[in-house]
Design an enzyme around this catalytic site. Sequence first.
Site, PDB file in Angstrom:
ATOM      1  N   GLN A  41       0.850  -1.180   0.000  1.00 21.25           N
ATOM      2  CA  GLN A  41       0.000   0.000   0.000  1.00 21.25           C
ATOM      3  C   GLN A  41       0.892   1.238   0.000  1.00 21.25           C
ATOM      4  OE1 GLN A  41      -2.053   1.672   3.536  1.00 21.25           O
ATOM      5  NE2 GLN A  41      -3.939   1.071   2.489  1.00 21.25           N
ATOM      6  N   TYR A  98      -5.998  11.157   3.854  1.00 21.68           N
ATOM      7  CA  TYR A  98      -4.572  11.264   3.628  1.00 21.68           C
ATOM      8  C   TYR A  98      -4.364  12.284   2.492  1.00 21.68           C
ATOM      9  CZ  TYR A  98      -3.461   7.245   6.652  1.00 21.68           C
ATOM     10  OH  TYR A  98      -3.285   6.404   7.723  1.00 21.68           O
ATOM     11  N   ARG A 127     -10.030  -7.334  10.233  1.00 14.61           N
ATOM     12  CA  ARG A 127      -9.998  -7.812  11.607  1.00 14.61           C
ATOM     13  C   ARG A 127     -10.234  -9.315  11.750  1.00 14.61           C
ATOM     14  NH1 ARG A 127     -14.277  -3.371  13.396  1.00 14.61           N
ATOM     15  NH2 ARG A 127     -14.797  -3.753  11.207  1.00 14.61           N
TER      16      ARG A 127
END
Length: 390
Positions: free
Chosen positions: A99, A169, A345
């Site tokens: 990423q 971001y 998760r």
Amino acid sequence: MIPDVLAPAKLGPLTLRNRIIKAATFEGVTPDALVTDDLIEYHRRPAAGGIGMTTVAYCAVAPEGRTDRHQIWMRPEAVPGLRRLTDAVHAEGAAVSAQLGHAGPVANAKSNGRPALSAGRMFNPLGMRVTRAATEADIDRITRAHADAALIAIESGFDAVEIHLGHNYFASAFLSPKLNHRKDAYGGSLANRAKVARGVCRAVRDAVGDRIAVTAKLNMEDGVPGGIRLEESIRTARWLEEDGSLDALELTAGSSLLNPMYLFRGDAPVPEFAATFPQPQRLGVKLIGNRILRSYPYEEAYLLASARQFRAELKLPLILLGGITNRDTMDLAMTEGFEFVAMGRAVLREPDLINRIAAERDTRSLCIHCNKCMPTIYSRTRCVVIEPRA
């Protein structure tokens, strides 16, 4: 014909052994901004557990683009460790993506020892500093840095890169009308606000050609008043499709700066977050943490309703993220026309979950969405404790 989520699938020039991607979840185990044995194990385990591709997060494209100084940034010194990581994942039969991104206003300027950059000046409570408005020279440099980082990813053995266009971001801050009040060619209209995102994707594609797959993570909604709206994000996604820079788009939501729980859903672990910060941030989190870390109810496929609207407008392969924990939800995603699913998760809780689902379709995840895994990335010890099954 509805595809089998567990069958091999093409992602650009890459063939994955199945349609399940381990989503990028920052690991917090790189104290020297370089690969560690813990980071390798963090990704090797879900690879051994049957995932089609794992995503290494967060690989910053520039030193000031990190959320803190402990994160990896893509430079020649990082290549040997990254190569060890990709070799370990490949040995387990999975692919691996890096990423790539620049944290922009989410960067911790105090930790990095460099000013954080954004579309404009604003106070960042994470680093207790004011961000600096990026100049056109900054934008050009950061765009080139994404392309250079993608080439380092190839040198390091990665099969794909994921360009981070979400969570407020750098690129996402330009997209957001709440954060972008510029009066130049990068502000105002959506076409102007989207220039950074489109330019970065184009630069990466031009640099790598068809040697690796190129995907991007795009916010559908910021989850804050005045943030990016769904219809604007769909228009941006159409432009990215028309540009031909991407092999797939992963749909996300929320703001790491202003509303992080909008992405995660479930419990908001405010006391655990507060305990990981030094003063005065610790006191601040205790006092106002519930305003930033809002609790949203968890449900399976919780981003599907918004993501459907993108599926209806785009031909580009889409990756569904958010509340993917079992075979029924995966099959629902395939039925709805999504080409891949991304899991976070549930796979952190059980790295072998995919193999178990393949063996027994009624397998259910042990993750209870308490989100206590999240504060551990700030603890400077190791990230999520990947627990064995009872």
